[in-house]
Design a protein around this motif. Structure first.
Motif, mmCIF file in Angstrom:
data_model
loop_
_atom_site.group_PDB
_atom_site.id
_atom_site.type_symbol
_atom_site.label_atom_id
_atom_site.label_comp_id
_atom_site.label_asym_id
_atom_site.label_seq_id
_atom_site.Cartn_x
_atom_site.Cartn_y
_atom_site.Cartn_z
ATOM 1 N N LEU A 208 0.814 -1.212 0.000
ATOM 2 C CA LEU A 208 0.000 0.000 0.000
ATOM 3 C C LEU A 208 0.851 1.267 0.000
ATOM 4 C CD1 LEU A 208 -2.558 -1.161 2.721
ATOM 5 C CD2 LEU A 208 -2.679 -1.498 0.233
ATOM 6 N N PHE A 209 0.264 2.342 -0.539
ATOM 7 C CA PHE A 209 0.940 3.635 -0.514
ATOM 8 C C PHE A 209 -0.083 4.725 -0.181
ATOM 9 C CE2 PHE A 209 -0.758 3.512 -4.816
ATOM 10 C CZ PHE A 209 -1.131 4.824 -5.063
ATOM 11 N N GLY A 210 0.424 5.847 0.327
ATOM 12 C CA GLY A 210 -0.434 7.009 0.575
ATOM 13 C C GLY A 210 -1.345 6.863 1.773
ATOM 14 N N THR A 211 -2.270 7.801 1.897
ATOM 15 C CA THR A 211 -3.136 7.855 3.078
ATOM 16 C C THR A 211 -4.556 7.369 2.814
ATOM 17 O OG1 THR A 211 -3.714 10.158 2.587
ATOM 18 C CG2 THR A 211 -1.835 9.779 4.043
ATOM 19 N N ASN A 212 -4.824 6.862 1.618
ATOM 20 C CA ASN A 212 -6.173 6.380 1.332
ATOM 21 C C ASN A 212 -6.154 5.018 0.632
ATOM 22 O OD1 ASN A 212 -8.961 6.328 1.203
ATOM 23 N ND2 ASN A 212 -9.074 7.590 -0.646
ATOM 24 N N PRO A 213 -5.479 4.025 1.232
ATOM 25 C CA PRO A 213 -5.500 2.698 0.622
ATOM 26 C C PRO A 213 -6.914 2.144 0.584
ATOM 27 C CG PRO A 213 -4.586 2.598 2.846
ATOM 28 C CD PRO A 213 -4.726 4.048 2.503
ATOM 29 N N GLU A 216 -11.506 4.213 0.361
ATOM 30 C CA GLU A 216 -12.673 4.592 1.170
ATOM 31 C C GLU A 216 -12.112 5.179 2.458
ATOM 32 O OE1 GLU A 216 -16.398 1.751 0.198
ATOM 33 O OE2 GLU A 216 -14.687 0.673 1.017
ATOM 34 N N GLU A 217 -11.835 6.456 2.418
ATOM 35 C CA GLU A 217 -11.017 7.102 3.448
ATOM 36 C C GLU A 217 -11.552 6.910 4.858
ATOM 37 O OE1 GLU A 217 -8.442 11.215 3.811
ATOM 38 O OE2 GLU A 217 -10.111 11.090 2.404
ATOM 39 N N GLU A 218 -12.880 6.943 5.004
ATOM 40 C CA GLU A 218 -13.471 6.819 6.336
ATOM 41 C C GLU A 218 -13.350 5.394 6.894
ATOM 42 O OE1 GLU A 218 -16.643 5.765 3.379
ATOM 43 O OE2 GLU A 218 -14.993 7.210 3.535
ATOM 44 N N ASN A 259 5.385 6.437 4.964
ATOM 45 C CA ASN A 259 4.408 5.352 4.789
ATOM 46 C C ASN A 259 4.338 4.478 6.031
ATOM 47 O OD1 ASN A 259 2.507 4.534 2.839
ATOM 48 N ND2 ASN A 259 3.708 2.709 2.365
ATOM 49 N N GLU A 260 5.500 4.200 6.616
ATOM 50 C CA GLU A 260 5.543 3.426 7.861
ATOM 51 C C GLU A 260 4.767 4.140 8.958
ATOM 52 O OE1 GLU A 260 6.679 0.383 10.532
ATOM 53 O OE2 GLU A 260 7.049 0.467 8.372
ATOM 54 N N ALA A 261 4.982 5.444 9.082
ATOM 55 C CA ALA A 261 4.307 6.216 10.131
ATOM 56 C C ALA A 261 2.798 6.199 9.950
ATOM 57 C CB ALA A 261 4.831 7.650 10.132
ATOM 58 N N PHE A 262 2.346 6.309 8.694
ATOM 59 C CA PHE A 262 0.902 6.319 8.458
ATOM 60 C C PHE A 262 0.272 4.987 8.854
ATOM 61 C CE2 PHE A 262 -2.696 5.209 5.744
ATOM 62 C CZ PHE A 262 -3.602 6.165 6.186
ATOM 63 N N ILE A 263 0.874 3.880 8.415
ATOM 64 C CA ILE A 263 0.297 2.572 8.740
ATOM 65 C C ILE A 263 0.292 2.356 10.250
ATOM 66 C CG2 ILE A 263 0.594 0.078 8.518
ATOM 67 C CD1 ILE A 263 -0.543 1.440 6.022
ATOM 68 N N GLU A 264 1.365 2.755 10.920
ATOM 69 C CA GLU A 264 1.420 2.603 12.376
ATOM 70 C C GLU A 264 0.354 3.450 13.066
ATOM 71 O OE1 GLU A 264 5.328 3.400 13.773
ATOM 72 O OE2 GLU A 264 6.117 1.431 13.193
ATOM 73 N N SER A 265 -0.018 4.573 12.446
ATOM 74 C CA SER A 265 -1.075 5.405 13.035
ATOM 75 C C SER A 265 -2.443 4.755 12.905
ATOM 76 C CB SER A 265 -1.099 6.789 12.371
ATOM 77 O OG SER A 265 -1.625 6.724 11.048
ATOM 78 N N MET A 266 -2.585 3.838 11.961
ATOM 79 C CA MET A 266 -3.845 3.130 11.728
ATOM 80 C C MET A 266 -3.881 1.781 12.460
ATOM 81 S SD MET A 266 -5.771 4.965 9.563
ATOM 82 C CE MET A 266 -5.242 6.421 10.486
ATOM 83 N N VAL A 267 -2.737 1.083 12.470
ATOM 84 C CA VAL A 267 -2.642 -0.248 13.084
ATOM 85 C C VAL A 267 -1.525 -0.194 14.116
ATOM 86 C CG1 VAL A 267 -2.359 -2.717 12.709
ATOM 87 C CG2 VAL A 267 -3.324 -1.281 10.888
ATOM 88 N N LYS A 268 -1.884 -0.226 15.369
ATOM 89 C CA LYS A 268 -0.918 -0.031 16.448
ATOM 90 C C LYS A 268 0.202 -1.065 16.391
ATOM 91 C CE LYS A 268 -0.587 0.495 21.463
ATOM 92 N NZ LYS A 268 -1.303 0.418 22.753
ATOM 93 N N ASP A 269 1.434 -0.567 16.453
ATOM 94 C CA ASP A 269 2.643 -1.397 16.554
ATOM 95 C C ASP A 269 2.885 -2.286 15.337
ATOM 96 O OD1 ASP A 269 3.157 -0.373 19.119
ATOM 97 O OD2 ASP A 269 1.913 -1.912 20.069
ATOM 98 N N TYR A 270 2.265 -1.968 14.208
ATOM 99 C CA TYR A 270 2.488 -2.781 13.019
ATOM 100 C C TYR A 270 3.689 -2.269 12.238
ATOM 101 C CZ TYR A 270 1.567 -5.866 9.103
ATOM 102 O OH TYR A 270 1.683 -6.850 8.155
#
Length: 390
Positions: A208-213, A216-218, A259-270
């Motif tokens: 994945l890339f970016g902030t809207n994988p 469906e942003e919500e 990209n790492e920071a964004f995913i971690e903000s969505m999925v804790k400790d991933y």
């Protein structure tokens, strides 16, 4: 003693609070080889008959303490298993299943599902047919992590396959009007297929890339957490789907770190440890080390594998030629050098294909292929004669 014996003992001990016959059935369902299973079933039946088939472990526990019960069960199972394992002709067993854990492995590259198939796209119908053919021909899904770490754990005589999906298009994962995962999305199809064929596994990696994988942003956080909770993996495709050859060392760290920071903000400790190179392009040589580790602001990343846009199956992770930082993938489809072309080729030449021995702790190959095994796995290596005459 092979893994089979340890598995049996552990399962029976777990079953100490249940009827012994139920525990036996659980064991039989776990064994790969039919002949071994039938022999084991008969042996355990005989033991149970001799010790009063109707007596449950609960009743035994009333007469003795729990520790004693477990010891009795363990002793019975150990004796049965030792007798059976000693009788197994492993050379014949490995020959029967063409075991070769230095053989070729297919890593498939998909992007999206569409109304018409293309180089990187499939249709829901064709994707289902891909899964059906893979399953019928003995392929079983494994995660990218299990491939890279050579922790492949599939039944004897089956072959690992890795499913990869780039870009995170909506067709990979979306919800229908009722709020359910859409049946024609990649995740919906994989979930349904797993429900029908649990032994196929439910493994795939989404780069994945970016902030809207998945577009469906919500629902981004909900989707990402669903993937991780259900055994799927998330890989990085950089933050901006960047041509890495055009970036400086600092910019490479920025796009991977963001990209790492964004995913971690969505999925804790991933942590995303697997990379798909956008356009299949690497940085210039001087900056290439930045692919594997770096940081941006407060985010650090460590990459252990990278997949290319490829055209051929790869060497087994136990093979001397395996390179986790350069994994070729083949595109879906039936043109030359695509998925069905290679499935046909490996069906015609099974000696080239990876076939599992059913034990993730060992590496089993025909004696003639021993030189292909990487030195890191020599302590786990088992060879066998390829013909009865040898």
């Amino acid at each position: 003693m092979k893994k089979i014996s340890l598995l049996l003992i552990s399962l029976l001990l777990v079953g100490c609070g249940n009827n012994l016959d139920t525990a036996q059935n659980e064991i039989v369902n776990e064994i790969n080889d039919v002949e071994i299973t039938e022999n084991l079933s008969e042996e355990i039946d005989a033991v149970i008959e001799e010790t009063d088939e109707e007596e449950t472990s609960d009743e035994i526990a009333e007469e003795t303490n729990e520790e004693t019960t477990e010891e009795v069960v363990e002793e019975v199972v150990e004796e049965v298993v030792e007798e059976i394992v000693e009788e197994i002709d492993y050379d014949a067993l490995y020959r029967e299943y063409h075991v070769n854990e230095a053989g070729k492995v297919i890593v498939i590259m998909y992007h999206n599902l569409a109304d018409e198939a293309g180089t990187y796209a499939s249709t829901p119908e064709l994707f289902r047919k891909d899964l059906e053919r893979l399953y019928e021909e003995g392929y079983r899904t494994v995660s990218m992590s299990d491939l890279v770490n050579n922790t492949i754990d599939i039944p004897i005589g089956t072959t690992p396959v890795v499913l990869t999906f780039d870009d995170g298009s909506k067709s990979n994962f979306y919800y229908d009007e009722s709020g359910e995962i859409a049946k024609d999305s990649v995740v919906g199809i994989l979930d349904d297929f797993y429900g029908e064929h649990e032994d196929f596994g439910r493994n795939a990696i989404f780069y994945l890339f970016g902030t809207n994988p998945f577009r469906e942003e919500e629902l981004v956080a909900q989707k990402l957490n669903y993937l991780v909770e259900n055994g799927y993996e998330i890989g990085t495709h950089t933050y901006g789907h960047d041509n890495l050859k055009e970036l400086s060392a600092e910019s490479i760290q920025k796009t991977l770190g963001r990209n790492e920071a964004f995913i971690e903000s969505m999925v804790k400790d991933y942590d995303m440890v697997h990379l798909s190179l956008p356009y299949g392009i690497r940085p210039v040589e001087a900056y290439r080390d930045n692919l594997w580790s770096g940081s941006y602001e407060e985010s650090n990343y460590e990459i252990i594998s990278a997949v290319n846009v490829g055209w051929n199956p790869i060497s087994s992770p136990a093979h001397v030629d395996f390179n986790p930082k350069s994994i070729n993938r083949i595109t879906c489809g039936d043109d030359e050098a695509e998925l069905h072309f290679w499935l046909d080729q490996l069906a015609l030449h099974p000696e080239r294909r990876y076939y599992s021995d059913g034990d993730s702790n060992t590496v089993v190959v025909p004696a003639s292929k021993a030189e292909n095994v990487h030195e890191a796995y020599l302590e786990q290596l088992i060879t066998y004669n390829e013909s009865e005459e040898e």
